[in-house]
Design a protein around this motif. Structure first.
Motif, PDB file in Angstrom:
ATOM      1  N   ALA A 158     -31.445  14.651  -0.721  1.00  0.00           N
ATOM      2  CA  ALA A 158     -32.636  14.598  -0.979  1.00  0.00           C
ATOM      3  C   ALA A 158     -32.860  13.501  -2.180  1.00  0.00           C
ATOM      4  O   ALA A 158     -33.953  12.907  -2.162  1.00  0.00           O
ATOM      5  N   HIS A 159     -31.926  13.645  -3.268  1.00  0.00           N
ATOM      6  CA  HIS A 159     -32.381  12.891  -4.373  1.00  0.00           C
ATOM      7  C   HIS A 159     -32.130  11.548  -3.860  1.00  0.00           C
ATOM      8  O   HIS A 159     -32.811  10.435  -4.651  1.00  0.00           O
ATOM      9  N   LEU A 160     -31.157  10.941  -3.213  1.00  0.00           N
ATOM     10  CA  LEU A 160     -30.933   9.703  -2.735  1.00  0.00           C
ATOM     11  C   LEU A 160     -32.136   9.103  -2.098  1.00  0.00           C
ATOM     12  O   LEU A 160     -32.497   8.196  -2.186  1.00  0.00           O
ATOM     13  N   THR A 161     -32.629  10.112  -1.180  1.00  0.00           N
ATOM     14  CA  THR A 161     -33.883   9.782  -0.262  1.00  0.00           C
ATOM     15  C   THR A 161     -34.854   9.281  -1.355  1.00  0.00           C
ATOM     16  O   THR A 161     -35.754   8.311  -1.026  1.00  0.00           O
ATOM     17  N   LEU A 162     -35.299  10.249  -2.230  1.00  0.00           N
ATOM     18  CA  LEU A 162     -36.451  10.003  -3.166  1.00  0.00           C
ATOM     19  C   LEU A 162     -35.891   8.561  -3.993  1.00  0.00           C
ATOM     20  O   LEU A 162     -37.075   8.019  -4.193  1.00  0.00           O
ATOM     21  N   TYR A 163     -34.755   8.580  -4.192  1.00  0.00           N
ATOM     22  CA  TYR A 163     -34.498   7.105  -4.813  1.00  0.00           C
ATOM     23  C   TYR A 163     -34.802   6.025  -4.063  1.00  0.00           C
ATOM     24  O   TYR A 163     -35.123   5.066  -4.514  1.00  0.00           O
ATOM     25  N   LEU A 164     -34.414   6.103  -2.748  1.00  0.00           N
ATOM     26  CA  LEU A 164     -34.631   4.737  -1.853  1.00  0.00           C
ATOM     27  C   LEU A 164     -36.162   4.619  -1.685  1.00  0.00           C
ATOM     28  O   LEU A 164     -36.939   3.594  -1.628  1.00  0.00           O
ATOM     29  N   GLU A 165     -37.000   5.755  -1.461  1.00  0.00           N
ATOM     30  CA  GLU A 165     -38.364   5.882  -1.579  1.00  0.00           C
ATOM     31  C   GLU A 165     -38.849   4.876  -2.840  1.00  0.00           C
ATOM     32  O   GLU A 165     -39.612   3.938  -2.789  1.00  0.00           O
ATOM     33  N   ARG A 166     -38.492   5.414  -4.022  1.00  0.00           N
ATOM     34  CA  ARG A 166     -38.828   4.748  -5.245  1.00  0.00           C
ATOM     35  C   ARG A 166     -38.562   3.197  -5.405  1.00  0.00           C
ATOM     36  O   ARG A 166     -39.284   2.329  -5.767  1.00  0.00           O
ATOM     37  N   GLU A 167     -37.370   2.967  -4.903  1.00  0.00           N
ATOM     38  CA  GLU A 167     -36.829   1.663  -4.922  1.00  0.00           C
ATOM     39  C   GLU A 167     -38.041   0.707  -3.869  1.00  0.00           C
ATOM     40  O   GLU A 167     -38.336  -0.438  -4.402  1.00  0.00           O
ATOM     41  N   LEU A 168     -38.213   1.249  -2.848  1.00  0.00           N
ATOM     42  CA  LEU A 168     -39.263   0.427  -1.977  1.00  0.00           C
ATOM     43  C   LEU A 168     -40.618   0.421  -2.437  1.00  0.00           C
ATOM     44  O   LEU A 168     -41.127  -0.484  -2.521  1.00  0.00           O
ATOM     45  N   MET A 169     -40.905   1.543  -3.288  1.00  0.00           N
ATOM     46  CA  MET A 169     -42.240   1.375  -3.821  1.00  0.00           C
ATOM     47  C   MET A 169     -42.122   0.246  -4.990  1.00  0.00           C
ATOM     48  O   MET A 169     -43.080  -0.517  -5.080  1.00  0.00           O
ATOM     49  N   ARG A 170     -41.202   0.475  -5.730  1.00  0.00           N
ATOM     50  CA  ARG A 170     -41.053  -0.781  -6.739  1.00  0.00           C
ATOM     51  C   ARG A 170     -40.914  -2.258  -6.377  1.00  0.00           C
ATOM     52  O   ARG A 170     -41.702  -2.893  -6.658  1.00  0.00           O
ATOM     53  N   ARG A 171     -40.065  -2.312  -5.432  1.00  0.00           N
ATOM     54  CA  ARG A 171     -39.623  -3.779  -4.786  1.00  0.00           C
ATOM     55  C   ARG A 171     -40.830  -4.306  -4.120  1.00  0.00           C
ATOM     56  O   ARG A 171     -41.087  -5.482  -4.164  1.00  0.00           O
ATOM     57  N   PHE A 172     -41.643  -3.388  -3.270  1.00  0.00           N
ATOM     58  CA  PHE A 172     -42.639  -3.942  -2.664  1.00  0.00           C
ATOM     59  C   PHE A 172     -44.271  -3.650  -2.859  1.00  0.00           C
ATOM     60  O   PHE A 172     -45.079  -3.905  -2.318  1.00  0.00           O
ATOM     61  N   GLY A 173     -44.047  -2.799  -4.048  1.00  0.00           N
ATOM     62  CA  GLY A 173     -45.674  -2.523  -4.641  1.00  0.00           C
ATOM     63  C   GLY A 173     -46.268  -1.777  -3.635  1.00  0.00           C
ATOM     64  O   GLY A 173     -47.525  -1.740  -3.537  1.00  0.00           O
ATOM     65  N   LEU A 174     -45.521  -0.702  -3.134  1.00  0.00           N
ATOM     66  CA  LEU A 174     -46.328   0.311  -2.294  1.00  0.00           C
ATOM     67  C   LEU A 174     -46.919   1.542  -2.998  1.00  0.00           C
ATOM     68  O   LEU A 174     -46.114   1.866  -3.936  1.00  0.00           O
ATOM     69  N   ALA A 175     -47.818   2.092  -2.745  1.00  0.00           N
ATOM     70  CA  ALA A 175     -48.413   3.363  -3.204  1.00  0.00           C
ATOM     71  C   ALA A 175     -47.600   4.478  -2.881  1.00  0.00           C
ATOM     72  O   ALA A 175     -47.342   5.482  -3.572  1.00  0.00           O
TER      73      ALA A 175
END
Length: 205
Positions: A158-175
């Motif tokens: 679960a923590h890894l999945t949240l980290y991957l989401e945050r990384e995608l948001m940071r890298r691609f400017g997603l809300a």
């Protein structure tokens, strides 16, 4: 992001097609970046635990003999996760046991699985490898317990999945990051990640 259910099984072997059974399951509900619910139980499928599995997981035959019947546990956890999208690390393994154990109680999965290992391979190609323990160390995530026990592995996934989401948001400017995007990413070559995310821009905003 919508609610997801992160699950992890411990089992007597690698495949239900060869008679292996589940011995423990955990499910973690994640919503809006937070863990909002948890379920965990050992499960008694009426089988002995091989010695090499005990050395790997710490789960013994005596422990599962004192656990609730597998039918009861699967009914409870299936009700707990409902129709939420399912996430597992190496989901090809967990999905086989989820489907097989559900079939034993006359139920069937209605939702898709997202594999955090496959998503991590696309989002974190620089990681030394994509085993759960390696990714937890690489991303400096909390170690929540003994590896190869369902509760700890589900929490770390679960923590890894949240980290991957945050990384995608940071890298691609997603809300936000949708389950549909994660499901698409896991099937996309790593060198096509940017193109994949761009195609989901409006859906993730």
């Amino acid at each position: 992001m919508e609610t997801i259910a992160v699950i992890d099984f411990e089992t007597t072997g690698l495949s239900p097609h060869y008679g292996d059974r589940a011995t423990e399951i955990a499910a973690i509900l994640v919503r809006d970046g937070q863990i909002v619910g948890q379920y965990q139980n050992l499960m008694n499928a009426g089988v002995a635990i091989p010695g090499f599995i005990t050395s790997f997981t710490g789960i013994t035959t005596a422990m599962v003999r004192q656990a609730p019947p597998a039918r009861q546990v699967m009914a409870e956890v299936a009700d707990f996760v409902g129709d939420y999208p399912l996430v597992a690390h190496n989901a090809s393994f967990d999905s086989k046991f989820w489907d097989a154990e559900l079939a034993r109680i006359g139920r069937a999965r209605r939702q898709d699985f997202i594999c955090s290992m496959l998503v991590a391979r696309r989002v974190l190609p620089q990681a030394p490898n994509h085993k759960l323990g390696t990714l937890v160390e690489f991303a400096k995530l909390p170690v929540t317990g003994r590896y190869h026990r369902a509760q700890a592995d589900a929490e770390m996934t679960a923590h890894l999945t949240l980290y991957l989401e945050r990384e995608l948001m940071r890298r691609f400017g997603l809300a936000a990051v949708s389950c549909r995007l994660l499901a698409k990413i896991q099937k996309t070559p790593a060198n096509r990640l940017e193109h994949c995310v761009a195609g989901f821009g409006q859906r993730c905003a």
